[in-house]
Design a protein around this motif. Structure first.
Motif, mmCIF file in Angstrom:
data_model
loop_
_atom_site.group_PDB
_atom_site.id
_atom_site.type_symbol
_atom_site.label_atom_id
_atom_site.label_comp_id
_atom_site.label_asym_id
_atom_site.label_seq_id
_atom_site.Cartn_x
_atom_site.Cartn_y
_atom_site.Cartn_z
ATOM 1 N N MET A 228 0.834 -1.210 0.000
ATOM 2 C CA MET A 228 0.000 0.000 0.000
ATOM 3 C C MET A 228 0.866 1.257 0.000
ATOM 4 O O MET A 228 0.594 2.218 -0.723
ATOM 5 C CB MET A 228 -0.923 -0.009 1.221
ATOM 6 N N SER A 229 1.913 1.257 0.824
ATOM 7 C CA SER A 229 2.767 2.438 0.913
ATOM 8 C C SER A 229 3.564 2.640 -0.370
ATOM 9 O O SER A 229 3.681 3.761 -0.878
ATOM 10 C CB SER A 229 3.706 2.306 2.113
ATOM 11 N N THR A 273 -9.261 5.716 -10.811
ATOM 12 C CA THR A 273 -10.014 4.514 -10.455
ATOM 13 C C THR A 273 -9.181 3.262 -10.708
ATOM 14 O O THR A 273 -9.143 2.343 -9.881
ATOM 15 C CB THR A 273 -11.320 4.442 -11.264
ATOM 16 N N ILE A 274 -8.492 3.216 -11.850
ATOM 17 C CA ILE A 274 -7.609 2.085 -12.147
ATOM 18 C C ILE A 274 -6.491 2.008 -11.116
ATOM 19 O O ILE A 274 -6.104 0.915 -10.675
ATOM 20 C CB ILE A 274 -7.038 2.230 -13.573
ATOM 21 N N ALA A 279 -4.945 -1.653 -4.897
ATOM 22 C CA ALA A 279 -4.869 -1.479 -3.448
ATOM 23 C C ALA A 279 -6.089 -2.097 -2.767
ATOM 24 O O ALA A 279 -5.963 -2.729 -1.702
ATOM 25 C CB ALA A 279 -4.767 0.004 -3.105
ATOM 26 N N VAL A 280 -7.257 -1.934 -3.363
ATOM 27 C CA VAL A 280 -8.479 -2.523 -2.799
ATOM 28 C C VAL A 280 -8.400 -4.043 -2.841
ATOM 29 O O VAL A 280 -8.754 -4.736 -1.879
ATOM 30 C CB VAL A 280 -9.716 -2.019 -3.567
ATOM 31 N N ILE A 281 -7.922 -4.596 -3.955
ATOM 32 C CA ILE A 281 -7.785 -6.048 -4.077
ATOM 33 C C ILE A 281 -6.791 -6.585 -3.061
ATOM 34 O O ILE A 281 -7.041 -7.610 -2.398
ATOM 35 C CB ILE A 281 -7.361 -6.426 -5.511
ATOM 36 N N ALA A 286 -5.717 -9.599 2.082
ATOM 37 C CA ALA A 286 -4.899 -9.639 3.304
ATOM 38 C C ALA A 286 -5.663 -9.239 4.557
ATOM 39 O O ALA A 286 -5.107 -9.324 5.657
ATOM 40 C CB ALA A 286 -3.683 -8.730 3.142
ATOM 41 N N ARG A 287 -6.917 -8.845 4.428
ATOM 42 C CA ARG A 287 -7.661 -8.319 5.576
ATOM 43 C C ARG A 287 -7.751 -9.333 6.713
ATOM 44 O O ARG A 287 -7.554 -9.007 7.880
ATOM 45 C CB ARG A 287 -9.062 -7.903 5.131
ATOM 46 N N ARG A 288 -8.049 -10.581 6.379
ATOM 47 C CA ARG A 288 -8.208 -11.611 7.407
ATOM 48 C C ARG A 288 -6.898 -11.822 8.165
ATOM 49 O O ARG A 288 -6.886 -11.931 9.390
ATOM 50 C CB ARG A 288 -8.668 -12.919 6.765
ATOM 51 N N TYR A 289 -5.776 -11.867 7.435
ATOM 52 C CA TYR A 289 -4.489 -12.035 8.080
ATOM 53 C C TYR A 289 -4.111 -10.806 8.891
ATOM 54 O O TYR A 289 -3.468 -10.914 9.933
ATOM 55 C CB TYR A 289 -3.408 -12.304 7.034
#
Length: 300
Positions: A228-229, A273-274, A279-281, A286-289
């Motif tokens: 992300m960074s 948007t592209i 970053a959203v994907i 990785a959200r669960r981890y």
């Protein structure tokens, strides 16, 4: 007493929810404008419903602009830097967690200082170091490459080359990743490794079958922060890359914003948007981890 406090507590709760809703709407409005403007044939600066729906803005990004190359450059450099960060932070975090050396704490705070310092303050010395390294790399490549010198230097060059940008991006994200992995391994009981040793597992087998599966949440969190960074970094690609064929997506967005007299908001919104989608994907995967890492990691 509970009955007296209950209406007041309910009012505070309602006020808190109303405040959160207002803040959420305020934060979502730029994304709503971006999504609507990207499919509007006559996009304007202000938020409005599209006059007519069209995907021409997205088609222009890839057909008439250099969007495919911008996206590929960004994805290649950021993914390479992220993989580098994940590997080094995984090994380094494990070593720092298990080591009892006296220099461990000073080292951890020392590398954290790199993250604290503003990147703009380091640009001049960093550029000078990379320029010296680039000249040395060029002197090695020139006799071997011949006519392919420029193409090879774009791959392995430290200035105006993929390698330099990847190393700098990885270096900037490594301190936080090392801290994440060190703290994560602190929460991993040593019993798993000791059991594997008793079963006769070699070092490679312990890493492959024990440490990596246990470290997946921490590695995912470190990789997500690094991705992300690095994906959102604008200054370093702007300074280190000058060739049009090496430009990344944020630089392409910046150039598209500057080169016309009248701003094409539809095109800019489509590029933005592209730019947002990877970053959203990455966060979705990785959200669960990420939640598992910061809610206690592995319990023994």
């Amino acid at each position: 007493m509970a009955g007296v406090n209950s209406p007041r507590q309910g009012a505070y709760t309602a006020l808190a929810y109303v405040t959160l809703i207002i803040i959420s709407i305020f934060c979502l409005l730029p994304f709503v404008w971006m999504a609507l403007a990207s499919v509007d044939s006559n996009a304007q600066l202000f938020l409005k419903w599209p006059d007519s729906w069209t995907f021409d803005n997205y088609i222009r990004v890839f057909a008439t602009e250099n969007g495919t190359r911008w996206f590929a450059n960004s994805l290649f450099t950021v993914l390479s830097a992220t993989i580098l960060v994940v590997i080094i932070s995984g090994l380094g975090g494990y070593a720092l967690s298990r080591s009892k050396a006296w220099w461990k704490q000073p080292f951890l705070y020392g590398i954290l200082l790199i993250r604290v310092l503003p990147s703009t303050a380091l640009l001049v010395p960093l550029y000078k170091i990379l320029l010296t390294a680039n000249n040395g790399m060029g002197s090695l490549v020139r006799p071997l490459a011949g006519e392919n010198y420029r193409a090879i230097m774009q791959m392995v060059g430290f200035i105006d080359g993929y390698l330099g940008l990847i190393i700098v991006l990885a270096t900037g994200q490594l301190p936080l990743a090392l801290w994440i992995m060190k703290v994560f391994f602190d929460g991993v009981p040593k019993d798993y490794e000791e059991a594997a040793i008793l079963d006769g597992a070699t070092l490679v087998q312990r890493i492959h079958r024990v440490l990596i599966p246990l470290a997946l949440p921490g590695l995912a969190a470190a990789g997500l922060f690094a991705f992300m960074s690095a994906w959102g970094d604008f200054l370093l690609p702007l300074i280190l890359l000058s060739s049009p064929e090496l430009q990344t997506l944020p630089i392409g967005l910046f150039r598209a914003f500057l080169r016309v007299n009248e701003i094409d908001y539809g095109l800019l919104a489509a590029i933005a948007t592209i730019y947002l989608i990877p970053a959203v994907i990455a966060f979705s995967f990785a959200r669960r981890y990420l939640v598992q890492t910061f809610s206690g990691g592995v319990k023994g």
